[in-house]
Design a protein around this motif. Sequence first.
Motif, mmCIF file in Angstrom:
data_model
loop_
_atom_site.group_PDB
_atom_site.id
_atom_site.type_symbol
_atom_site.label_atom_id
_atom_site.label_comp_id
_atom_site.label_asym_id
_atom_site.label_seq_id
_atom_site.Cartn_x
_atom_site.Cartn_y
_atom_site.Cartn_z
ATOM 1 N N TRP A 132 0.781 -1.225 0.000
ATOM 2 C CA TRP A 132 0.000 0.000 0.000
ATOM 3 C C TRP A 132 0.822 1.289 0.000
ATOM 4 O O TRP A 132 0.275 2.373 -0.219
ATOM 5 C CB TRP A 132 -0.941 0.009 1.218
ATOM 6 N N GLU A 133 2.108 1.217 0.274
ATOM 7 C CA GLU A 133 2.883 2.460 0.290
ATOM 8 C C GLU A 133 2.962 3.062 -1.112
ATOM 9 O O GLU A 133 2.775 2.354 -2.105
ATOM 10 C CB GLU A 133 4.299 2.196 0.820
ATOM 11 N N PRO A 134 3.257 4.361 -1.247
ATOM 12 C CA PRO A 134 3.468 4.956 -2.572
ATOM 13 C C PRO A 134 4.839 4.514 -3.111
ATOM 14 O O PRO A 134 5.838 4.591 -2.402
ATOM 15 C CB PRO A 134 3.464 6.468 -2.305
ATOM 16 N N TYR A 135 4.869 4.082 -4.344
ATOM 17 C CA TYR A 135 6.107 3.577 -4.947
ATOM 18 C C TYR A 135 6.852 4.688 -5.687
ATOM 19 O O TYR A 135 6.265 5.681 -6.111
ATOM 20 C CB TYR A 135 5.813 2.454 -5.948
ATOM 21 N N GLY A 136 8.142 4.455 -5.880
ATOM 22 C CA GLY A 136 8.869 5.267 -6.841
ATOM 23 C C GLY A 136 8.369 4.916 -8.227
ATOM 24 O O GLY A 136 8.244 3.738 -8.580
ATOM 25 N N PRO A 137 8.048 5.912 -9.073
ATOM 26 C CA PRO A 137 7.389 5.636 -10.357
ATOM 27 C C PRO A 137 8.248 4.847 -11.334
ATOM 28 O O PRO A 137 9.474 5.006 -11.381
ATOM 29 C CB PRO A 137 7.112 7.026 -10.924
ATOM 30 N N ALA A 138 7.587 4.007 -12.118
ATOM 31 C CA ALA A 138 8.233 3.431 -13.295
ATOM 32 C C ALA A 138 8.494 4.557 -14.286
ATOM 33 O O ALA A 138 7.729 5.528 -14.373
ATOM 34 C CB ALA A 138 7.349 2.360 -13.916
ATOM 35 N N MET A 139 9.572 4.420 -15.063
ATOM 36 C CA MET A 139 9.920 5.461 -16.027
ATOM 37 C C MET A 139 10.468 4.832 -17.298
ATOM 38 O O MET A 139 11.060 3.753 -17.266
ATOM 39 C CB MET A 139 10.976 6.410 -15.437
ATOM 40 N N ALA A 140 10.258 5.525 -18.404
ATOM 41 C CA ALA A 140 10.869 5.158 -19.683
ATOM 42 C C ALA A 140 11.604 6.382 -20.219
ATOM 43 O O ALA A 140 11.097 7.511 -20.136
ATOM 44 C CB ALA A 140 9.821 4.699 -20.682
ATOM 45 N N MET A 141 12.800 6.163 -20.723
ATOM 46 C CA MET A 141 13.650 7.253 -21.236
ATOM 47 C C MET A 141 14.135 6.881 -22.630
ATOM 48 O O MET A 141 14.696 5.810 -22.829
ATOM 49 C CB MET A 141 14.862 7.475 -20.320
ATOM 50 N N TRP A 161 9.165 9.542 -19.832
ATOM 51 C CA TRP A 161 7.776 9.338 -19.442
ATOM 52 C C TRP A 161 7.769 8.924 -17.974
ATOM 53 O O TRP A 161 8.480 7.984 -17.579
ATOM 54 C CB TRP A 161 7.130 8.237 -20.288
ATOM 55 N N SER A 162 6.944 9.612 -17.162
ATOM 56 C CA SER A 162 6.957 9.319 -15.729
ATOM 57 C C SER A 162 5.644 9.723 -15.087
ATOM 58 O O SER A 162 5.049 10.750 -15.435
ATOM 59 C CB SER A 162 8.103 10.061 -15.036
ATOM 60 N N ASN A 163 5.213 8.910 -14.086
ATOM 61 C CA ASN A 163 4.115 9.313 -13.208
ATOM 62 C C ASN A 163 4.605 10.380 -12.231
ATOM 63 O O ASN A 163 5.760 10.786 -12.262
ATOM 64 C CB ASN A 163 3.599 8.107 -12.412
ATOM 65 N N SER A 164 3.725 10.782 -11.324
ATOM 66 C CA SER A 164 4.057 11.805 -10.348
ATOM 67 C C SER A 164 5.086 11.298 -9.334
ATOM 68 O O SER A 164 5.026 10.161 -8.867
ATOM 69 C CB SER A 164 2.798 12.247 -9.596
ATOM 70 N N HIS A 165 6.020 12.178 -8.990
ATOM 71 C CA HIS A 165 6.965 11.924 -7.907
ATOM 72 C C HIS A 165 6.598 12.752 -6.676
ATOM 73 O O HIS A 165 7.415 12.910 -5.775
ATOM 74 C CB HIS A 165 8.382 12.296 -8.344
ATOM 75 N N SER A 166 5.373 13.270 -6.624
ATOM 76 C CA SER A 166 5.009 14.150 -5.511
ATOM 77 C C SER A 166 3.523 14.044 -5.221
ATOM 78 O O SER A 166 2.715 14.785 -5.780
ATOM 79 C CB SER A 166 5.373 15.599 -5.837
#
Length: 447
Positions: A132-141, A161-166
């Motif tokens: 349930w914790e918030p994860y570090g986002p998956a990213m594509a570069m 490409w990235s989800n939110s880090h905040s």
Amino acid sequence: MLFRSLMKLPSTDSVVNEKKNASAPAAKKLEATYTRPYQVHGSIGPSCALAQWEGGKLTVWSHTQGVFPLRGDLARAFAVSADSVRCIHAEGAGCYGHNGADDVALDAALLARGVPGRPVKLQWMRDDEFGWEPYGPAMAMQAKATLDADGKIADWQYELWSNSHSTRPQSTDGSNVLAAWYLAEPMKMGQHTSPPQPAGGGDRNAIPLYDFPNQKVVHHFLRDVMPIRTSALRTLGAYANVFASESFMDELAAAANADPVAFRLAHLKDPRARAVIEKVVAMSGWKPGEKGDGRRGRGIAFSKYKNLACYVACVADVEIDRASGRVKVTQVWSAIDAGLVINPTGLITQTEGGVIQSASWTLHEEVKFNRNGIVSKDWSTYPIMTMPEVPKVTVELINRPDQRPSGAGEGSQGPAVAAIANAFAHATGKRIRDLPFTADRVKKALA
């Protein structure tokens, strides 16, 4: 499949950096895509909080990173004034970033509301934390570049490409404390945001420090809420962006038939950047043109954290067991320039810890999931680096008394991952562009 899907999602796109100049005709063109998976904070102790309601006022003891933002979201969840809530920081399992500490505080407060006057302690279990914790986002570069006839980079194009880090408490509208979304009258989830440049979020360290005549950096921010919750994990996007950009620099050096160190220095004017590279080269006994032997290799990488803070360069040595697919990082040298050095021991240990954490992320860590949910729920399904795997780490400081001290808590993770990736390529002649370097990926690359 995951990363192809991410790259096709609706995104808010922004050009975070662009430079245009006339350039010579391209002699070679290269393109590569790199990926980083969802990763957990992996605090050794799961999140815990203590809460007490008395006289209509709430007191919470929490190992949150922000007592005032947590107070704001708790007040919002209980529809009381912020003056009615007091949050007291207590030592607990820590993390760099946003783990379950804020969520468990609301859980404890909800239970304590049922027994006014009595303190209630709530301890998450390991599978609660992982699930349930918030994860570090998956990213594509995705990186593209052209080399001119002299083997210099004439054009650099980089997209991520990235989800939110905040999605911390009070970082946006709505609520960012988990249980608030499941109340009888649920609160809405906060709108996802991205920290702006110059520090950046997903685009942290996406702007190159090298001197290219033409460059463009595009951030594809995946703003929509995902089934997998994400937020801040140590370095935000820097770990992934330095992995991608410094891996690509090595690929370009190979295409130009240049030594990786000489190739970097040929594109760098910043004297402090050059100095950390030259320092780590001397520390490690780097030999230009040295070849890997199929099993052992060496790699280098460099960055300036956030493009604002400390300069760090790393050289990593690796050994590969081709039969098992196991990669062992045997030794890492790191040179760091954080301006005026105030606490040398603290600076060295912070850099060492960042290298070791990065090595664990790089070799092992990946949140796995299926249609039914998260399947990485414990240390067997989410392995981390063990004590026998820890490399020997040597750190040397470049003290600059005439410069202000700069942040150094997250400076070594990016150069460490890229140095390991470049060492693997140097050893084997094969490039892995998807993290982590699992046995299956290694065997596939070497097949």
